[in-house]
Design an enzyme around this catalytic site. Sequence first.
Site, PDB file in Angstrom:
ATOM      1  N   LEU A  68      -9.629 -18.291  28.553  1.00  0.00           N
ATOM      2  CA  LEU A  68     -10.219 -18.633  27.257  1.00  0.00           C
ATOM      3  C   LEU A  68     -11.614 -19.243  27.420  1.00  0.00           C
ATOM      4  CD1 LEU A  68      -7.163 -20.216  25.367  1.00  0.00           C
ATOM      5  CD2 LEU A  68      -7.796 -17.802  25.620  1.00  0.00           C
ATOM      6  N   HIS A  69     -12.511 -18.846  26.541  1.00  0.00           N
ATOM      7  CA  HIS A  69     -13.854 -19.408  26.501  1.00  0.00           C
ATOM      8  C   HIS A  69     -14.166 -19.773  25.045  1.00  0.00           C
ATOM      9  CE1 HIS A  69     -14.885 -15.460  24.973  1.00  0.00           C
ATOM     10  NE2 HIS A  69     -14.489 -14.884  26.105  1.00  0.00           N
ATOM     11  N   HIS A 107     -12.993 -17.487  22.273  1.00  0.00           N
ATOM     12  CA  HIS A 107     -11.581 -17.576  21.881  1.00  0.00           C
ATOM     13  C   HIS A 107     -11.340 -18.825  21.019  1.00  0.00           C
ATOM     14  CE1 HIS A 107     -11.179 -15.240  25.762  1.00  0.00           C
ATOM     15  NE2 HIS A 107     -10.468 -14.487  24.947  1.00  0.00           N
ATOM     16  N   GLN A 133     -11.789  -2.237  18.760  1.00  0.00           N
ATOM     17  CA  GLN A 133     -10.425  -2.767  18.765  1.00  0.00           C
ATOM     18  C   GLN A 133     -10.104  -3.418  17.423  1.00  0.00           C
ATOM     19  OE1 GLN A 133      -8.365  -5.086  22.042  1.00  0.00           O
ATOM     20  NE2 GLN A 133      -9.142  -6.803  20.856  1.00  0.00           N
ATOM     21  N   SER A 142     -17.709 -13.477  27.512  1.00  0.00           N
ATOM     22  CA  SER A 142     -16.643 -12.566  27.926  1.00  0.00           C
ATOM     23  C   SER A 142     -15.931 -13.184  29.112  1.00  0.00           C
ATOM     24  CB  SER A 142     -17.239 -11.219  28.349  1.00  0.00           C
ATOM     25  OG  SER A 142     -16.277 -10.470  29.075  1.00  0.00           O
TER      26      SER A 142
HETATM   27  O1  PAF Z   1      -8.758  -8.477  23.081  1.00  0.00           O
HETATM   28  C1  PAF Z   1      -7.861  -8.786  23.887  1.00  0.00           C
HETATM   29  O2  PAF Z   1      -7.925  -9.816  24.566  1.00  0.00           O
HETATM   30  C2  PAF Z   1      -6.671  -7.855  24.034  1.00  0.00           C
HETATM   31  O3  PAF Z   1      -7.043  -6.528  23.939  1.00  0.00           O
HETATM   32  C3  PAF Z   1      -5.511  -8.189  23.081  1.00  0.00           C
HETATM   33  C4  PAF Z   1      -5.928  -7.988  21.630  1.00  0.00           C
HETATM   34  C5  PAF Z   1      -5.077  -9.626  23.288  1.00  0.00           C
HETATM   35  C6  PAF Z   1      -4.327  -7.273  23.347  1.00  0.00           C
HETATM   36  O4  PAF Z   1      -3.851  -7.415  24.652  1.00  0.00           O
END
Ligand code: PAF
Length: 285
Positions: free
Chosen positions: A34-35, A38, A154, A186
């Site tokens: 986590l950064h 997040h 995504q 990232s």
């Molecule tokens: O973006 C991410 O970190 C991943 O693709 C996710 C959404 C947690 C699914 O594993």
Amino acid sequence: MTAVVREPADFRRACDEARGRGQRVGLVPTMGALHAGHLSLIDEAKARADFIAVTIFVNPLQFGEGEDLDRYPRTMEADLEGCRGRDVDVVFAPDPKAMYPDGFQTQVSLGEITKPLEGEFRPGHFDGVTTVVTKLFNLTGPSVAVFGRKDYQQWRILSRLALDLDMPIEVVGCAIIREADGLALSSRNRYLSASERKRALGIVTGLRAAYDAWTGGQRNPDTLRALAAAPVEALFDRADYVAAADPETLGAPEDPESRLLLAVAAHLGKTRLIDNVVLGEDPRP
Ligand code: PAF
């Protein structure tokens, strides 16, 4: 108090109980490491829900052959500290065997929207993402789920998934968080050597050049794409794509006069970085 659970049944129970108390559940799915990006997703979830569930799971299904599944950073203790610091209610950190027990054979796949950009260069990746996120949605029963827009495609795919399958979940996409010099945060940035870290700025330099041209009135997608591509081609070892696309469909631009997605994926050594801007919508990167 942040509860940490590893079994799907325990996680489901914690979320069921929260809903039973009349709380809106907010879900932040992550792969850990986590950064600040997040943490901004957690903050967004807290603004929209009462009970916050963070999942930490490096999902093997979404990594292709030769990708970085084995070396993907795992920093569980620091991640839990981050979640405790944000008063997250429950962290779900399952083992792969708990998510994919023997006999597991179901896959959730979307259509056209998964084919360009990342889909072209990471075959099967989005099937892995949509399968695990469907499982996480089913375990959690969230009112809202929060994702970062660095993974722009995504986010669009997961919004489509919820819509198509009548999942009563608001799928929120949060702005990209950047370092002071513009590099998008990232978990993979920690792979970069000092010299790669400098060259990594090629992406944001290109996106800024395109943004400035757009602000000056340029609307030709090929010209804007070329402006974004030039520093990437000069500084990166190789680009998978620097693309101008429609921000909704991810296909060819449909209304480039009003909004245009510029998306980049490029390699520095063994590290693959992605970034994007939606011209006509996002602030200057
Ligand atoms: O973006 C991410 O970190 C991943 O693709 C996710 C959404 C947690 C699914 O594993």
